[in-house]
Design a protein around this motif. Structure first.
Motif, PDB file in Angstrom:
ATOM      1  N   LYS A  10      32.340  55.571  41.235  1.00  0.00           N
ATOM      2  CA  LYS A  10      32.300  57.025  41.282  1.00  0.00           C
ATOM      3  C   LYS A  10      30.889  57.569  41.389  1.00  0.00           C
ATOM      4  O   LYS A  10      30.701  58.765  41.617  1.00  0.00           O
ATOM      5  N   LEU A  58      39.320  54.456  43.900  1.00  0.00           N
ATOM      6  CA  LEU A  58      39.033  55.877  44.049  1.00  0.00           C
ATOM      7  C   LEU A  58      40.242  56.656  44.533  1.00  0.00           C
ATOM      8  O   LEU A  58      40.229  57.875  44.561  1.00  0.00           O
ATOM      9  N   SER A 101      30.289  59.308  45.291  1.00  0.00           N
ATOM     10  CA  SER A 101      31.409  60.229  45.207  1.00  0.00           C
ATOM     11  C   SER A 101      32.321  60.117  46.428  1.00  0.00           C
ATOM     12  O   SER A 101      31.912  59.691  47.506  1.00  0.00           O
TER      13      SER A 101
END
Length: 521
Positions: free
Chosen positions: A391, A520, A394
């Motif tokens: 993360k 993700l 992003s």
């Protein structure tokens, strides 16, 4: 005669008019016009340089005006302009019919106390700005003369000392431009040992991709990235060869065009890192900043709004090795420049826009320890730590990465060098694709939605594959566009007008989330 100097600030900079008035009064030198300490100190350097050069310093009171008055003047490049303005004012005062009646002239350089002239930065930017303002004559330090002569039809004189510069004001024949000082081909991209393939020029083969064994998928991804200027992410365990492969990427990138070279040279000139004697940068930049880089180091800033790494990588490549080790804030600032191709900097009520049309390459481990998914070593990272690790990159930034490649570690026994492709073979398809894109006027990675509709026509099979992949992997609209642009590049490499099934299948393979990236989702 009007003497101009150059005040560097950001990408543009400003021309400054240097005026001198000699009047009766107690001998002194005054400078007005919002000068900083470096410019104010030029009074002493200028006076000592004139006297030590055997020239006469005017006994009158000297008033030096730097205009526009509301623009702050910074740097030591004003020394030579101020000295010549003082000497020419003295000459005109003593002789109204003096020879100092030539056209407006740009003068820039730093003086030593003995009269010698030291090189300064931003010469290319100064000469280009002066030329755009109608100035055709320029006196610069001899060490910077080649840099200034790259501005075609600009008359340049490279001075070693103050005496030479002063004599040049009287004799315009001593000035020379690019054509009269260089006997070589007009094409600015021609460099020694350059390789021409299908009309596209490449740098000499410094790196050989045939030495990379067992990583055909990664090498293929780098070939596609070079052909369409696509952003790429390679992730895999330590020692798999991802960094080594990505560092060889410059061997696949063609030399810059004339227009690209001018903007890159201007940025490096402003940053003060243009090598002495360099006229123009012809090789595409390849920047690899350290993981400790700050926001200012990456996007630029500081007192003079100097360019950062993303501007120094303009028309070239920015390589972030171990990308997850960079600060999250540093990675996030890449999103807007990747989209717009520029970065805007502001300081003390002034702003400047630097070009930042760079290609992003990133490499990283699959987890903090690097062993996630390894068949040989045990990963001790928890699912939570792996998720937090990814993360840092992003989802919006990953969405702007066209090619995502999971690299597996290959043992020496299992590697097959016969399947490796040489650099010269890789360049052939790259050259074919780039030639087509230059005719279109834009690289595939920069195609707008309307241009995608115009240039990226697909057959029914390719469209079906894209629709199925969009539903299966839940592609965002940006990811769909990336697939189409990658497929367009692959088709260009094959010199096919219509995107076919095979091209789209390969594009989806490079775009779909793999392995660790599924965390993700």
């Amino acid at each position: 005669m009007r003497i101009f100097c150059f005040s560097p600030f950001g990408y543009e900079g400003n021309l400054v008019t240097v005026e001198v008035d000699l009047r009766r009064g107690i001998p002194a030198v005054d400078i007005v016009g919002l000068a900083d300490n470096a410019v104010k100190e030029s009074r002493e350097r200028m006076k000592s340089a004139i006297i030590n050069s055997g020239l006469l310093f005017p006994p009158e009171r000297v008033l030096i005006s730097l205009s526009p008055a509301d623009l702050k003047k910074e740097g030591a490049g004003f020394d030579l302009a101020i000295a010549l303005a003082v000497l020419s004012a003295k000459e005109n005062l003593e002789n109204e019919d003096s020879a100092f009646q030539m056209e407006p002239i740009l003068v820039i350089g730093e003086l030593e106390l003995n009269g010698n002239i030291r090189p300064v930065k931003a010469i290319h930017a100064a000469a280009a700005t002066a030329y755009a303002s109608g100035i055709r004559y320029c006196i610069v330090p001899a060490a910077n003369a080649e840099e200034a002569r790259e501005i075609r039809t600009m008359k340049i004189f490279g001075a070693e000392n103050l005496t030479e510069a002063f004599n040049a004001l009287k004799n315009t024949e001593s000035f020379s431009d690019y054509k009269t000082s260089h006997i070589e081909e007009e094409n600015v991209n021609t460099i020694k040992d350059a390789v021409e393939i299908n009309g596209i020029l490449f740098p000499p083969e410094e790196f050989e991709f045939k030495e990379i064994c067992g990583q055909q998928e990664l090498v293929r991804g780098l070939q596609i990235a070079a052909a369409g200027k696509h952003n790429l992410l390679a992730f895999g365990p330590p020692g798999c060869g991802k960094t080594l492969s990505l560092q060889r990427f410059p061997a696949l990138v063609p030399l810059l065009t004339k227009e690209e070279s001018q903007s890159v040279t201007r940025i490096y000139s402003i940053a003060g890192i243009l090598q002495a004697g360099t006229r123009i940068i012809k090789k595409a930049p390849f920047r690899q900043p350290h993981q400790t880089s700050t926001i200012e180091g990456m996007c630029g800033g500081g007192i003079h709004c100097s360019p950062g790494e993303i501007s120094l990588a303009h028309n070239g490549t920015l390589f972030l090795d171990e990308a997850a080790e960079f600060r999250t804030s540093v990675l996030q600032i890449l999103r807007v420049p990747l989209e717009t191709g520029v970065v805007t900097l502001s300081r003390a009520g002034r702003s400047t826009i630097f070009p930042a049309n760079f290609q992003l390459l990133m490499s990283m481990n699959p987890c903090p320890c690097g062993n996630y998914g390894s068949k040989e070593k045990l990963c001790l990272c928890s699912a939570r730590s792996v998720e937090q690790y990814w993360k840092k990159i992003s989802a919006p930034l990953l969405d702007r990465i066209d090619l995502s490649i999971q690299v597996e570690k290959v043992s020496i026994e299992n590697s097959n060098s016969s399947q490796s492709i040489s650099t010269s073979e890789l360049r052939k398809e790259i050259a074919a694709a780039i030639k087509i894109q230059r005719k279109r006027g834009k690289r595939n990675s920069r195609l707008s939605p309307s241009e995608i509709k115009e240039f990226c026509q697909m057959n029914s099979e390719a469209k079906k594959i894209l629709d199925e992949a969009t539903e299966t992997y839940e592609f965002s609209p940006r990811s769909v566009s990336s697939c189409i642009k990658i497929a367009r590049t692959i088709s260009d490499m094959k010199e096919e007008n219509i995107i076919g099934k095979n091209s789209m299948e390969e594009a989806v393979k490079f775009k779909k989330p793999a392995g660790t990236m599924n965390l993700l989702a």
